[in-house]
Design a protein around this motif. Structure first.
Motif, PDB file in Angstrom:
ATOM      1  N   PRO A  14       2.032   1.253  -9.339  1.00 15.06           N
ATOM      2  CA  PRO A  14       2.116  -0.161  -8.973  1.00 15.06           C
ATOM      3  C   PRO A  14       1.467  -0.439  -7.610  1.00 15.06           C
ATOM      4  O   PRO A  14       1.756   0.274  -6.640  1.00 15.06           O
ATOM      5  N   TYR A  15       0.621  -1.416  -7.545  1.00 16.26           N
ATOM      6  CA  TYR A  15      -0.104  -1.897  -6.344  1.00 16.26           C
ATOM      7  C   TYR A  15      -1.102  -0.889  -5.755  1.00 16.26           C
ATOM      8  O   TYR A  15      -2.019  -1.274  -5.021  1.00 16.26           O
ATOM      9  N   ALA A  16      -0.919   0.401  -5.997  1.00 15.50           N
ATOM     10  CA  ALA A  16      -1.638   1.430  -5.239  1.00 15.50           C
ATOM     11  C   ALA A  16      -3.149   1.355  -5.425  1.00 15.50           C
ATOM     12  O   ALA A  16      -3.917   1.603  -4.480  1.00 15.50           O
ATOM     13  N   GLY A  17      -3.585   0.967  -6.642  1.00 14.73           N
ATOM     14  CA  GLY A  17      -5.019   0.959  -6.931  1.00 14.73           C
ATOM     15  C   GLY A  17      -5.821  -0.024  -6.084  1.00 14.73           C
ATOM     16  O   GLY A  17      -7.041   0.093  -5.976  1.00 14.73           O
ATOM     17  N   SER A  18      -5.140  -1.010  -5.481  1.00 13.10           N
ATOM     18  CA  SER A  18      -5.871  -1.991  -4.666  1.00 13.10           C
ATOM     19  C   SER A  18      -6.091  -1.500  -3.239  1.00 13.10           C
ATOM     20  O   SER A  18      -6.738  -2.184  -2.448  1.00 13.10           O
TER      21      SER A  18
ATOM     22  N   ASP B 256      10.195   8.456   3.610  1.00 10.33           N
ATOM     23  CA  ASP B 256       9.139   9.178   2.897  1.00 10.33           C
ATOM     24  C   ASP B 256       8.696   8.243   1.766  1.00 10.33           C
ATOM     25  O   ASP B 256       8.815   8.574   0.590  1.00 10.33           O
ATOM     26  N   LEU B 257       8.210   7.068   2.155  1.00  7.46           N
ATOM     27  CA  LEU B 257       8.162   5.955   1.205  1.00  7.46           C
ATOM     28  C   LEU B 257       7.101   6.032   0.122  1.00  7.46           C
ATOM     29  O   LEU B 257       7.106   5.242  -0.811  1.00  7.46           O
ATOM     30  N   ASN B 258       6.188   6.985   0.230  1.00  3.76           N
ATOM     31  CA  ASN B 258       5.193   7.127  -0.842  1.00  3.76           C
ATOM     32  C   ASN B 258       5.663   8.063  -1.951  1.00  3.76           C
ATOM     33  O   ASN B 258       4.903   8.369  -2.863  1.00  3.76           O
ATOM     34  N   VAL B 259       6.901   8.528  -1.823  1.00  7.36           N
ATOM     35  CA  VAL B 259       7.400   9.561  -2.741  1.00  7.36           C
ATOM     36  C   VAL B 259       8.615   9.073  -3.527  1.00  7.36           C
ATOM     37  O   VAL B 259       9.486   8.401  -2.978  1.00  7.36           O
ATOM     38  N   LEU B 260       8.644   9.430  -4.813  1.00  4.51           N
ATOM     39  CA  LEU B 260       9.844   9.229  -5.630  1.00  4.51           C
ATOM     40  C   LEU B 260      10.219  10.581  -6.230  1.00  4.51           C
ATOM     41  O   LEU B 260       9.353  11.292  -6.756  1.00  4.51           O
ATOM     42  N   HIS B 261      11.486  10.940  -6.139  1.00  2.53           N
ATOM     43  CA  HIS B 261      11.969  12.172  -6.771  1.00  2.53           C
ATOM     44  C   HIS B 261      12.562  11.794  -8.118  1.00  2.53           C
ATOM     45  O   HIS B 261      13.346  10.842  -8.214  1.00  2.53           O
ATOM     46  N   PHE B 262      12.176  12.552  -9.137  1.00  4.14           N
ATOM     47  CA  PHE B 262      12.626  12.238 -10.512  1.00  4.14           C
ATOM     48  C   PHE B 262      13.068  13.526 -11.185  1.00  4.14           C
ATOM     49  O   PHE B 262      12.337  14.524 -11.169  1.00  4.14           O
TER      50      PHE B 262
ATOM     51  N   GLY C  28      -1.722   7.043   0.843  1.00  4.11           N
ATOM     52  CA  GLY C  28      -0.420   6.512   1.230  1.00  4.11           C
ATOM     53  C   GLY C  28      -0.416   5.140   1.880  1.00  4.11           C
ATOM     54  O   GLY C  28      -1.398   4.690   2.468  1.00  4.11           O
ATOM     55  N   LEU C  29       0.746   4.481   1.736  1.00  7.31           N
ATOM     56  CA  LEU C  29       0.959   3.148   2.302  1.00  7.31           C
ATOM     57  C   LEU C  29       2.102   3.188   3.310  1.00  7.31           C
ATOM     58  O   LEU C  29       2.784   4.209   3.450  1.00  7.31           O
ATOM     59  N   GLY C  30       2.340   2.052   3.995  1.00  9.68           N
ATOM     60  CA  GLY C  30       3.385   1.990   5.022  1.00  9.68           C
ATOM     61  C   GLY C  30       4.336   0.822   4.808  1.00  9.68           C
ATOM     62  O   GLY C  30       4.283   0.127   3.787  1.00  9.68           O
ATOM     63  N   TYR C  31       5.197   0.615   5.800  1.00  9.63           N
ATOM     64  CA  TYR C  31       6.219  -0.443   5.779  1.00  9.63           C
ATOM     65  C   TYR C  31       5.599  -1.814   5.497  1.00  9.63           C
ATOM     66  O   TYR C  31       6.130  -2.605   4.721  1.00  9.63           O
ATOM     67  N   GLU C  32       4.457  -2.094   6.151  1.00 10.06           N
ATOM     68  CA  GLU C  32       3.877  -3.433   6.080  1.00 10.06           C
ATOM     69  C   GLU C  32       3.312  -3.774   4.700  1.00 10.06           C
ATOM     70  O   GLU C  32       3.200  -4.950   4.348  1.00 10.06           O
ATOM     71  N   HIS C  33       2.965  -2.743   3.920  1.00 11.06           N
ATOM     72  CA  HIS C  33       2.367  -3.031   2.619  1.00 11.06           C
ATOM     73  C   HIS C  33       3.328  -3.760   1.677  1.00 11.06           C
ATOM     74  O   HIS C  33       2.908  -4.555   0.846  1.00 11.06           O
ATOM     75  N   ALA C  34       4.626  -3.482   1.826  1.00  5.00           N
ATOM     76  CA  ALA C  34       5.602  -4.151   0.961  1.00  5.00           C
ATOM     77  C   ALA C  34       5.513  -5.669   1.147  1.00  5.00           C
ATOM     78  O   ALA C  34       5.667  -6.442   0.190  1.00  5.00           O
ATOM     79  N   PHE C  35       5.245  -6.113   2.381  1.00  3.95           N
ATOM     80  CA  PHE C  35       5.141  -7.557   2.654  1.00  3.95           C
ATOM     81  C   PHE C  35       3.867  -8.129   2.023  1.00  3.95           C
ATOM     82  O   PHE C  35       3.866  -9.267   1.540  1.00  3.95           O
ATOM     83  N   SER C  36       2.787  -7.352   2.028  1.00  4.15           N
ATOM     84  CA  SER C  36       1.566  -7.830   1.371  1.00  4.15           C
ATOM     85  C   SER C  36       1.795  -7.966  -0.133  1.00  4.15           C
ATOM     86  O   SER C  36       1.364  -8.948  -0.758  1.00  4.15           O
ATOM     87  N   HIS C  37       2.503  -6.990  -0.715  1.00  2.83           N
ATOM     88  CA  HIS C  37       2.768  -7.054  -2.156  1.00  2.83           C
ATOM     89  C   HIS C  37       3.662  -8.255  -2.488  1.00  2.83           C
ATOM     90  O   HIS C  37       3.531  -8.872  -3.543  1.00  2.83           O
ATOM     91  N   GLN C  38       4.555  -8.563  -1.568  1.00  2.00           N
ATOM     92  CA  GLN C  38       5.429  -9.733  -1.738  1.00  2.00           C
ATOM     93  C   GLN C  38       4.570 -11.005  -1.827  1.00  2.00           C
ATOM     94  O   GLN C  38       4.797 -11.857  -2.684  1.00  2.00           O
TER      95      GLN C  38
END
Ligand code: SOE
Length: 383
Positions: A316-320, A287-293, A327-337
């Motif tokens: 972070p990163y979302a505005g681009s 559920d990678l677009n979510v953070l529980h706090f 929402g984003l997916g698994y592959e977006h982490a590699f783009s941010h890298q």
């Protein structure tokens, strides 16, 4: 990207799962983010000439070669991206750094502690010459994980008492699934430990800003012989199928880690929960677009874990990417890298996770292996 931006020539070694993920990122990052350098996908290296040429064509590389050494002598390549199985990481990364190429190296950084130490030393020497290295612990770059780190850094959960980290997969639950390279110690170094516990350790150390100082653990291999991928005969499994360990954290807290390829029904669940004196955080890759706090200062009547959708333009990163909530997916982490690596190279700044961070993870993996070999004996890590 502005016109006239200087090029950053990239050469990649390996074109399987990680090569595909990295190619997608090299292609996509400059289209969505304003990068200070323009990545140019010059060449991909692989062992089989025809298959590598086909991969270059499919994945968008200008050319291909069967010799990764070719990347090191080309003036139009400034960065080598290592996407091979772990048994070649040290050789390629060290040679590239010595040849003056920046390096992005897939995780786990190495197959042994000795290799990781040599790589970290090569990265230190290269950094003194302005040549930079980064390890591909891509999950650090998910918006929800970045937000978790920011909340910890801002003191919102107070002092960390507990880390619960799990990486649960189930692709080996079927004893008939093939004996791929990931199940061979010579190629992969270890099994669930290096492949996925490494992510859990890096994530825990990144989010808490602390290091693991000692561990005790166990490793298990449930199925010792599997059909070979060729379909002819069977081959031995020489790595662990699952790893569990307890850990102490440098800030005085405790950690419980579990990594397995036998968590039936859990395809790719990387979970992290951190409990602190002032609050808590929970993340699940499924559920990678979510953070529980949880904020312990909330009034009793309305206190509870908040489900934060980390998709707003200020996250972070979302505005681009897309409007809030998309929402984003698994592959977006590699783009941010790619975004962060290119930005750091342009600024002549050490990217993270550095090879020193990769070595810190490798020390944990090594300590867990030594502990497991000694019937779970407590094993301290170097300070
Ligand atoms: C296989 O277990 C694997 O692809 C890992 O190698 C990756 O690092 C992880 O992101 C997903 O699972």
């Amino acid at each position: 990207m502005e016109q006239g931006t200087a090029d950053l020539g990239v050469g990649m070694v390996g074109y399987a799962f990680m090569g595909r993920a990295h190619s997608h990122a090299w292609r996509t990052a400059p289209r969505f983010f304003d990068l200070p350098l323009a990545p140019r996908m010059r060449v991909v290296a692989g062992r089989d000439a025809a298959a590598t040429a086909a991969a270059a064509q499919n994945l968008g590389w200008e050319g291909s070669t069967t010799r990764w050494q070719d990347l090191l002598t080309r003036d139009d390549i400034a960065l080598v991206d290592v996407c091979t199985p772990g048994d070649t990481h040290a050789e390629i990364a060290i040679a590239a750094l010595e040849a003056g190429k920046h390096v992005l190296c897939e995780k786990p950084m190495a197959n042994s502690l000795a290799e990781a130490e040599a790589m970290a030393a090569a990265a230190d020497a290269a950094a003194a010459r302005g040549v930079l290295a980064m390890v591909g612990f891509s999950y650090r770059r998910l918006p929800a994980v970045q937000l978790a780190r920011r909340l910890v850094e801002a003191g919102r959960i107070g002092q960390v008492r507990h880390v619960r980290a799990q990486y649960l997969q189930d692709w080996l639950a079927d004893p008939a699934s093939p004996r791929t390279w990931r199940l061979e110690r010579d190629k992969a170094g270890s099994g669930a430990l290096g492949d996925i516990a490494a992510h859990a350790v890096d994530l825990a150390q990144f989010v808490t800003g602390e290091r693991l100082t000692g561990v005790n653990g166990m490793l298990s291999t449930f199925v010792h012989e599997r059909p070979l991928p060729s379909g002819e005969g069977t081959g031995p499994v020489t790595v662990d199928d699952a790893a569990s360990f307890l850990a102490r954290l440098s800030g005085g807290g405790m950690g419980v880690f579990e990594a397995t390829r036998y968590a039936t029904g859990r395809r790719n669940a990387l979970r992290l929960e951190v409990s602190g004196t002032a609050g808590a955080l929970a993340f699940d890759l499924m559920d990678l677009n979510v953070l529980h706090f949880y904020d312990a200062a909330d009034p009793e009547q309305t206190a509870g874990f908040r489900r934060i959708e980390v998709t707003s333009p200020s996250h972070p990163y979302a505005g681009s990417w897309w409007p809030a909530g998309h929402g984003l997916g698994y592959e977006h982490a590699f783009s941010h890298q790619v975004v962060d690596l290119v930005t750091d190279i342009a600024a002549a700044r050490q990217p993270t996770p550095s090879f020193a961070d990769g070595l810190a993870v490798q020390r944990v993996l090594d300590a867990v292996e030594r502990s497991a070999a000694a019937e779970g004996a407590w094993t301290d890590l170097p300070a």
